[in-house]
Design a protein around this motif. Structure first.
Motif, short mmCIF file in Angstrom:
data_model
loop_
_atom_site.label_atom_id
_atom_site.label_comp_id
_atom_site.label_asym_id
_atom_site.label_seq_id
_atom_site.Cartn_x
_atom_site.Cartn_y
_atom_site.Cartn_z
N GLY A 1 24.59 61.97 20.00
CA GLY A 1 24.68 60.56 20.34
C GLY A 1 24.65 60.34 21.84
N SER A 2 24.73 61.43 22.58
CA SER A 2 24.76 61.29 24.03
C SER A 2 23.42 60.88 24.60
N SER A 3 22.37 60.98 23.79
CA SER A 3 21.06 60.56 24.31
C SER A 3 21.04 59.07 24.63
N TYR A 4 21.96 58.31 24.04
CA TYR A 4 22.07 56.89 24.36
C TYR A 4 22.66 56.69 25.75
N GLY A 5 23.30 57.71 26.27
CA GLY A 5 23.95 57.61 27.57
C GLY A 5 23.01 57.17 28.68
N ALA A 6 21.79 57.71 28.70
CA ALA A 6 20.84 57.34 29.75
C ALA A 6 20.46 55.87 29.64
N GLU A 7 20.25 55.40 28.42
CA GLU A 7 19.92 53.98 28.23
C GLU A 7 21.10 53.10 28.60
N MET A 8 22.30 53.55 28.23
CA MET A 8 23.49 52.78 28.54
C MET A 8 23.70 52.71 30.06
N LYS A 9 23.41 53.79 30.74
CA LYS A 9 23.55 53.81 32.20
C LYS A 9 22.64 52.75 32.83
N VAL A 10 21.41 52.68 32.36
CA VAL A 10 20.46 51.69 32.89
C VAL A 10 20.96 50.28 32.58
N LEU A 11 21.42 50.05 31.36
CA LEU A 11 21.95 48.73 31.00
C LEU A 11 23.14 48.36 31.88
N GLN A 12 24.04 49.32 32.11
CA GLN A 12 25.21 49.04 32.92
C GLN A 12 24.81 48.71 34.36
N GLU A 13 23.82 49.42 34.88
CA GLU A 13 23.33 49.12 36.23
C GLU A 13 22.73 47.71 36.29
N GLU A 14 22.03 47.32 35.21
CA GLU A 14 21.46 45.97 35.16
C GLU A 14 22.57 44.92 35.10
N ILE A 15 23.61 45.19 34.32
CA ILE A 15 24.73 44.25 34.21
C ILE A 15 25.39 44.09 35.59
N GLU A 16 25.59 45.19 36.27
CA GLU A 16 26.21 45.13 37.60
C GLU A 16 25.31 44.40 38.60
N ALA A 17 24.01 44.56 38.47
CA ALA A 17 23.08 43.82 39.34
C ALA A 17 23.16 42.33 39.06
N VAL A 18 23.28 41.96 37.79
CA VAL A 18 23.41 40.54 37.44
C VAL A 18 24.74 40.00 37.97
N ASP A 19 25.81 40.80 37.87
CA ASP A 19 27.10 40.37 38.42
C ASP A 19 26.97 40.07 39.92
N ALA B 1 24.22 39.25 41.48
CA ALA B 1 23.37 38.06 41.62
C ALA B 1 24.18 36.79 41.36
N ILE B 2 25.07 36.83 40.39
CA ILE B 2 25.93 35.67 40.10
C ILE B 2 26.79 35.35 41.31
N GLU B 3 27.41 36.36 41.89
CA GLU B 3 28.24 36.14 43.07
C GLU B 3 27.41 35.61 44.23
N ASP B 4 26.20 36.12 44.40
CA ASP B 4 25.31 35.64 45.45
C ASP B 4 24.96 34.17 45.23
N GLU B 5 24.62 33.81 44.00
CA GLU B 5 24.29 32.41 43.69
C GLU B 5 25.48 31.49 43.93
#
Length: 87
Positions: A46-64, A66-70
């Motif tokens: 199940g650890s193969s999902y880890g790479a996808e989850m890492k990308v998703l988490q980086e995207e979430i943090e980027a959106v966070d 962007a929200i603060e910037d806005e």
């Protein structure tokens, strides 16, 4: 009423978080189904999902960010509009 950039980013963040949660649910569902079928699986399965989850988490943090910037931009614009020009 038109949605603000912050609202749209918040909605996008919700989509990303829901995607992350669904992925984790799928990993657990797959592991449980495999165990129920008699497969011997190790702790790392199940650890193969880890790479996808890492990308998703980086995207979430980027959106966070962007929200603060806005929010900062909105405050700056509001401050510029409400402050009368000085001579």
């Amino acid at each position: 009423m038109a949605r603000s950039h912050v609202e749209r980013l918040g909605e996008f963040r919700e989509i990303l978080v829901a995607t992350r949660r669904e992925g984790v649910r799928n990993v657990h569902h797959t592991r449980d189904a495999m165990r129920a079928s008699g497969f011997q699986i190790g702790d790392s399965d199940g650890s193969s999902y880890g790479a996808e989850m890492k990308v998703l988490q980086e995207e979430i943090e980027a959106v966070d960010r962007a929200i603060e910037d806005e929010k900062r931009l909105a405050l700056a614009i509001a401050g510029a509009v409400s402050t009368p020009p000085t001579d």
